[in-house]
Enzyme design. Structure first.
Site, PDB file in Angstrom:
ATOM      1  N   LYS A 114      10.001   4.711   5.477  1.00 36.25           N
ATOM      2  CA  LYS A 114      10.668   5.224   4.271  1.00 36.25           C
ATOM      3  C   LYS A 114       9.970   4.764   3.000  1.00 36.25           C
ATOM      4  O   LYS A 114       9.886   5.504   2.022  1.00 36.25           O
ATOM      5  CB  LYS A 114      12.141   4.802   4.239  1.00 36.25           C
ATOM      6  CG  LYS A 114      12.990   5.600   5.202  1.00 36.25           C
ATOM      7  CD  LYS A 114      14.458   5.485   4.881  1.00 36.25           C
ATOM      8  CE  LYS A 114      15.277   6.370   5.811  1.00 36.25           C
ATOM      9  NZ  LYS A 114      16.699   6.106   5.756  1.00 36.25           N
ATOM     10  N   LYS A 206      10.539  13.649  14.293  1.00 37.14           N
ATOM     11  CA  LYS A 206      11.987  13.630  14.469  1.00 37.14           C
ATOM     12  C   LYS A 206      12.647  14.695  13.588  1.00 37.14           C
ATOM     13  O   LYS A 206      12.215  14.896  12.454  1.00 37.14           O
ATOM     14  CB  LYS A 206      12.469  12.229  14.042  1.00 37.14           C
ATOM     15  CG  LYS A 206      13.864  11.866  14.424  1.00 37.14           C
ATOM     16  CD  LYS A 206      14.189  10.471  13.930  1.00 37.14           C
ATOM     17  CE  LYS A 206      14.282  10.421  12.421  1.00 37.14           C
ATOM     18  NZ  LYS A 206      14.831   9.178  11.887  1.00 37.14           N
ATOM     19  N   LYS A 209      16.903  14.961   7.941  1.00 39.64           N
ATOM     20  CA  LYS A 209      17.497  15.564   6.747  1.00 39.64           C
ATOM     21  C   LYS A 209      16.458  15.753   5.654  1.00 39.64           C
ATOM     22  O   LYS A 209      16.601  16.601   4.791  1.00 39.64           O
ATOM     23  CB  LYS A 209      18.566  14.612   6.158  1.00 39.64           C
ATOM     24  CG  LYS A 209      19.716  14.323   7.064  1.00 39.64           C
ATOM     25  CD  LYS A 209      20.586  13.195   6.505  1.00 39.64           C
ATOM     26  CE  LYS A 209      21.702  12.858   7.470  1.00 39.64           C
ATOM     27  NZ  LYS A 209      22.552  11.763   7.092  1.00 39.64           N
TER      28      LYS A 209
END
Ligand code: TYM
Length: 345
Positions: A114, A206, A209
């Protein structure tokens, strides 16, 4: 010491709840409620580790709550609430900030992904996030945590934190009558054919969102036409489907679609392949469209209906928060005694 069995899990209100969240987590939440006392949390404190537009955060919090309800979690029997209404999460997280070691957090792969190259510029909250997650679980002394595969490392950290707390404060824990251990070792529940649902555009990534292409995921609020289009456009390879699971190795897109089908149909990949082995993707995709629309269509419609009534949603969250607070408050009292904080009696 035997701990009372209790399930806890959380979902971030950061928009676009998708098939990965549904199959990896929410379907498990629903199944577990028959056998356990469950606490399901909309983790808004986690969401703000990355900046969120305030009105949107509220909307998303209500939407995740609506998803829990639409998928069949019973808010009377179980607890559904949003994290920021129970201050003990943040309070215990601070204690855990002082238990967890810097080296442990430095190993967290999700933070590395992230933060990327912009490490100096991300929030301190994003870095300390796994400590808050440990607090979420342990403030209820929960024993079982249904999650997708991507949360496994965070769960291991929660276990390490519980263990170190128990060791660091062993004498005090004993002196206060809690026996050998105050916190349980929470068990991850990561099971079934879809613990890691992959992007429909790229079988090596993956489903997420934050992926820019909406075609990479099926959102819980997608209508039947959109679901059909996304499944039809999903990346595949030119081969027919194999008859054995072994044949899915090195075919990530095929593996992903078969896993999705199996999970939606509550069966195994082997069972799906025994039905569709030898079939072309065009045939299999038609069946997957029908199944996806049949399973997700009613959930999406119910969610859309529920979010029209924020007063009702907020009443569920208020009721759940009050019940969660009662448990979390007891744990925090004990933690204060164990750590040595003077408190009002
Ligand atoms: P979050 O909000 O990213 O995702 C919610 C749940 O969905 C699962 N999931 C997936 N499962 C399979 N395939 C995918 N592609 C996929 N994407 C997401 C996640 O594993 C998760 O179970 N840190 C957590 C929220 C959290 C939490 C907790 C969970 C906060 N405190 C305490 C358990 C216990 C998160 O960001 O999940």
């Amino acid at each position: 010491m035997a701990f009372k069995e209790r399930v806890f899990s959380g979902v971030q209100p950061t928009g676009n709840l998708h098939l990965g969240n549904y199959l990896g987590a929410i379907t498990k939440f629903v199944a577990l409620q028959d056998t356990y006392d469950c606490i399901y949390c909309v983790v808004d404190l986690h969401a703000i580790t990355v900046w969120q537009d305030p009105p949107e955060l509220m909307r998303n919090t209500r939407e995740v709550t609506a998803a829990f309800l639409a998928c069949g979690i019973d808010p009377k029997k179980q607890i559904i609430f949003n994290q920021s209404q129970v201050a003990e999460h943040a309070e215990l997280a601070w204690v855990f900030n002082c238990v967890a070691r810097l080296g442990w957090l430095n190993r967290m792969t999700q933070f590395k992904e992230k933060a990327g190259k912009d490490r100096e510029n991300v929030s301190v909250g994003l870095y300390a996030y796994p400590n808050l997650m440990a607090a979420d679980i342990l403030v209820y002394r929960a024993t079982h945590v249904p999650v997708g595969e991507d949360q496994k490392q965070h769960l291991e950290l929660a276990r390490d934190i519980a263990q170190k707390f128990n060791v660091d404060f062993a004498t005090s824990i004993h002196a206060h009558g809690y026996g050998d251990a105050f916190f349980p070792q929470p068990e991850p529940i990561i099971q079934g054919p879809a613990t890691r649902v992959m992007s429909l555009r790229d079988g090596s990534k993956k489903m997420s969102k934050s992926e820019p292409s909406d075609y990479s995921r099926i959102n819980l609020t997608d209508d039947a036409d959109t679901i059909a289009q996304k499944v039809r456009k999903a990346k595949t390879d030119p081969e027919a489907l194999p008859s054995e699971e072994e044949g899915l190795k090195a075919r990530p897109e095929a593996d992903n679609l078969v896993g999705i089908y199996a999970a939606l149909n509550n069966t195994t990949k082997a069972a799906v392949l025994s039905e569709f082995g030898g079939a072309q993707f065009s045939t299999f995709k038609m069946a997957l469209v029908d199944l996806s629309v049949a399973k997700l269509g009613p959930i999406g419609s119910e969610m859309k209906k529920l979010v029209q009534d924020p007063v009702y949603i907020d009443s569920i969250l208020a009721d759940g928060s009050a019940r969660a607070s009662a448990i979390a408050g007891e744990t925090m009292k004990a933690v204060k005694d164990i750590v040595g904080f003077v408190r009002r009696s």
